[in-house]
Scaffold this motif. Sequence first.
Motif, PDB file in Angstrom:
ATOM      1  N   MET A   1      32.921  -0.914  44.362  1.00 52.60           N
ATOM      2  CA  MET A   1      32.931  -0.978  42.901  1.00 52.60           C
ATOM      3  C   MET A   1      33.168   0.379  42.243  1.00 52.60           C
ATOM      4  SD  MET A   1      32.583  -4.190  42.152  1.00 52.60           S
ATOM      5  CE  MET A   1      33.658  -4.422  43.585  1.00 52.60           C
ATOM      6  N   GLY A   2      33.327   1.422  43.043  1.00 48.48           N
ATOM      7  CA  GLY A   2      33.615   2.748  42.502  1.00 48.48           C
ATOM      8  C   GLY A   2      32.401   3.615  42.308  1.00 48.48           C
ATOM      9  N   GLY A   3      31.251   3.224  42.874  1.00 43.19           N
ATOM     10  CA  GLY A   3      30.033   4.020  42.740  1.00 43.19           C
ATOM     11  C   GLY A   3      29.883   5.020  43.870  1.00 43.19           C
ATOM     12  N   SER A   4      28.791   5.792  43.820  1.00 47.69           N
ATOM     13  CA  SER A   4      28.570   6.836  44.820  1.00 47.69           C
ATOM     14  C   SER A   4      27.082   6.992  45.103  1.00 47.69           C
ATOM     15  CB  SER A   4      29.144   8.177  44.345  1.00 47.69           C
ATOM     16  OG  SER A   4      28.542   8.567  43.119  1.00 47.69           O
ATOM     17  N   GLU A   5      26.777   7.479  46.287  1.00 50.38           N
ATOM     18  CA  GLU A   5      25.409   7.776  46.706  1.00 50.38           C
ATOM     19  C   GLU A   5      25.081   9.204  46.312  1.00 50.38           C
ATOM     20  OE1 GLU A   5      23.213   8.270  51.060  1.00 50.38           O
ATOM     21  OE2 GLU A   5      24.844   6.811  50.821  1.00 50.38           O
ATOM     22  N   PHE A   6      23.842   9.426  45.792  1.00 51.45           N
ATOM     23  CA  PHE A   6      23.568  10.807  45.382  1.00 51.45           C
ATOM     24  C   PHE A   6      22.301  11.411  45.952  1.00 51.45           C
ATOM     25  CE2 PHE A   6      21.791   8.260  41.894  1.00 51.45           C
ATOM     26  CZ  PHE A   6      20.572   8.871  41.615  1.00 51.45           C
ATOM     27  N   LYS A   7      21.385  10.624  46.534  1.00 56.70           N
ATOM     28  CA  LYS A   7      20.247  11.261  47.199  1.00 56.70           C
ATOM     29  C   LYS A   7      19.428  10.221  47.957  1.00 56.70           C
ATOM     30  CE  LYS A   7      16.665  11.230  43.589  1.00 56.70           C
ATOM     31  NZ  LYS A   7      15.712  12.075  42.855  1.00 56.70           N
ATOM     32  N   GLN A   8      18.493  10.729  48.787  1.00 55.47           N
ATOM     33  CA  GLN A   8      17.546   9.891  49.501  1.00 55.47           C
ATOM     34  C   GLN A   8      16.148  10.435  49.258  1.00 55.47           C
ATOM     35  OE1 GLN A   8      18.986   9.966  53.564  1.00 55.47           O
ATOM     36  NE2 GLN A   8      20.354   8.232  53.204  1.00 55.47           N
TER      37      GLN A   8
ATOM     38  N   ASP B   1      11.585   3.789  51.999  1.00 54.40           N
ATOM     39  CA  ASP B   1      12.549   4.887  51.969  1.00 54.40           C
ATOM     40  C   ASP B   1      13.741   4.464  51.115  1.00 54.40           C
ATOM     41  OD1 ASP B   1      11.096   6.671  53.436  1.00 54.40           O
ATOM     42  OD2 ASP B   1      12.103   6.229  55.341  1.00 54.40           O
ATOM     43  N   SER B   2      14.085   5.293  50.141  1.00 53.15           N
ATOM     44  CA  SER B   2      15.068   4.917  49.127  1.00 53.15           C
ATOM     45  C   SER B   2      16.353   5.722  49.233  1.00 53.15           C
ATOM     46  CB  SER B   2      14.480   5.107  47.722  1.00 53.15           C
ATOM     47  OG  SER B   2      13.342   4.299  47.534  1.00 53.15           O
ATOM     48  N   THR B   3      17.460   5.040  49.010  1.00 56.86           N
ATOM     49  CA  THR B   3      18.769   5.655  48.858  1.00 56.86           C
ATOM     50  C   THR B   3      19.246   5.327  47.459  1.00 56.86           C
ATOM     51  OG1 THR B   3      19.239   5.416  51.223  1.00 56.86           O
ATOM     52  CG2 THR B   3      21.114   5.801  49.754  1.00 56.86           C
ATOM     53  N   TRP B   4      19.693   6.355  46.745  1.00 57.88           N
ATOM     54  CA  TRP B   4      20.014   6.222  45.327  1.00 57.88           C
ATOM     55  C   TRP B   4      21.529   6.237  45.121  1.00 57.88           C
ATOM     56  CZ3 TRP B   4      16.046   5.689  41.699  1.00 57.88           C
ATOM     57  CH2 TRP B   4      14.760   5.888  42.203  1.00 57.88           C
ATOM     58  N   PHE B   5      21.992   5.315  44.292  1.00 61.76           N
ATOM     59  CA  PHE B   5      23.417   5.180  43.995  1.00 61.76           C
ATOM     60  C   PHE B   5      23.639   5.221  42.484  1.00 61.76           C
ATOM     61  CE2 PHE B   5      22.641   2.966  47.972  1.00 61.76           C
ATOM     62  CZ  PHE B   5      23.685   3.384  48.789  1.00 61.76           C
ATOM     63  N   ASP B   6      24.776   5.774  42.106  1.00 56.86           N
ATOM     64  CA  ASP B   6      25.210   5.770  40.709  1.00 56.86           C
ATOM     65  C   ASP B   6      26.463   4.903  40.616  1.00 56.86           C
ATOM     66  OD1 ASP B   6      27.124   6.911  38.497  1.00 56.86           O
ATOM     67  OD2 ASP B   6      25.122   7.555  37.911  1.00 56.86           O
ATOM     68  N   LEU B   7      26.392   3.856  39.811  1.00 60.06           N
ATOM     69  CA  LEU B   7      27.525   2.963  39.625  1.00 60.06           C
ATOM     70  C   LEU B   7      27.954   3.049  38.169  1.00 60.06           C
ATOM     71  CD1 LEU B   7      29.543   1.004  40.679  1.00 60.06           C
ATOM     72  CD2 LEU B   7      27.788  -0.779  40.738  1.00 60.06           C
ATOM     73  N   ASN B   8      28.809   4.030  37.897  1.00 63.01           N
ATOM     74  CA  ASN B   8      29.314   4.308  36.553  1.00 63.01           C
ATOM     75  C   ASN B   8      28.180   4.437  35.538  1.00 63.01           C
ATOM     76  OD1 ASN B   8      31.379   4.983  34.821  1.00 63.01           O
ATOM     77  ND2 ASN B   8      31.958   2.872  34.369  1.00 63.01           N
ATOM     78  N   GLY B   9      27.175   5.231  35.904  1.00 61.96           N
ATOM     79  CA  GLY B   9      26.070   5.512  34.990  1.00 61.96           C
ATOM     80  C   GLY B   9      24.854   4.639  35.185  1.00 61.96           C
ATOM     81  N   VAL B  10      24.963   3.577  35.959  1.00 64.67           N
ATOM     82  CA  VAL B  10      23.822   2.703  36.259  1.00 64.67           C
ATOM     83  C   VAL B  10      23.236   3.130  37.600  1.00 64.67           C
ATOM     84  CG1 VAL B  10      23.046   0.336  36.639  1.00 64.67           C
ATOM     85  CG2 VAL B  10      24.881   0.807  34.995  1.00 64.67           C
TER      86      VAL B  10
END
Length: 331
Positions: free
Chosen positions: A218-225, A234-243
């Motif tokens: 969908m064009g998003g990216s991972e930015f931290k764990q 344990d969490s992995t954080w993604f940004d999907l066009n600001g969400v």
Amino acid sequence: MSEPASRGDLPIINTLYHPTFLTESREEVAKFFERVFGVKSTFQRTYTSSPALKYDEAYPLDYSLYTWIADLWFDAIDPRLYNFHMSDPTRSLNRLSELAWLMRDPAAALAACLKAGIRVYSQAGEEVREVSQATSEAMPGIHWLVTEPADAGMTMLLLMMDQPLGDVFGEAFEDPRLIQHYTPPEYESAGPLTVVRTAHHTILTDDLERARRFVRAMGGSEFKQTHNAALNTDSTWFDLNGVVLEYTVPLDDSSQAMAEFRRKPFGLSGLEQKDVYHSVTFEVADLAAARNHLAQCGVGLEADTEHLVLTDPQDCLGMRWGFTDQPNRAA
């Protein structure tokens, strides 16, 4: 139906449309929002009465309750009134079930899903291979794709309205996001909980690669764990066009998070989810004020840490709400 023009290298997802919460009483949800959040809700019938909207007469027009909470449009659905394809619409009452997104281009979204190995379905439950199949049952001009949970973790609804239909819907539903050339406003803290904006959405998973596949498609990216101390996950954080999406893996077989993960919800499609949509968390200006107001409303806390509180779903009609004064954001 003509195929929409390509929109170049823009992300597939424009923005989040709404979380979907399945409820047995929209009336009680409306009372809860007014009492706890200090906001009013609107029944779908108020919007669908607009003569500008030309629905299929067989389409149900009053299954949702809509509530604006800062930048979040929350959709509480009584699936017994919707019930196109769910074999048992009461299986997932009083739970979050899925996320709906506004896509920029259904042809690009379909191509991205197929390239990533994510099967998608029409609203009628038929597998979609050509964009001409992605038409809503409500009316032509609404494009509708639903992801296969086995491939994307959850049934994610991807939606787009042709212009000028989006303008008509935006006016009728009092939703400026659907109107062409919409620019998101800046929000200020509001209400007794001092909500500023949505911080993130938490999804329980045991398959991070599947989550990555959907977000990247969908064009998003991972930015931290990080480690989520409130849930012991344990969490992995993604940004999907600001969400911001927090995909988090339960670590303890006896934890509440693991118990919730094992209790799989069903989406409106009737498909069982593989991941579990756990909660919605808001950024607040004053976390102490939020804690105090929740206590005054008789809302208990399932988790209470220095910078995050999470409500007890038993006091929130089955919903978990998080409040934080330290939101996680992509740089």
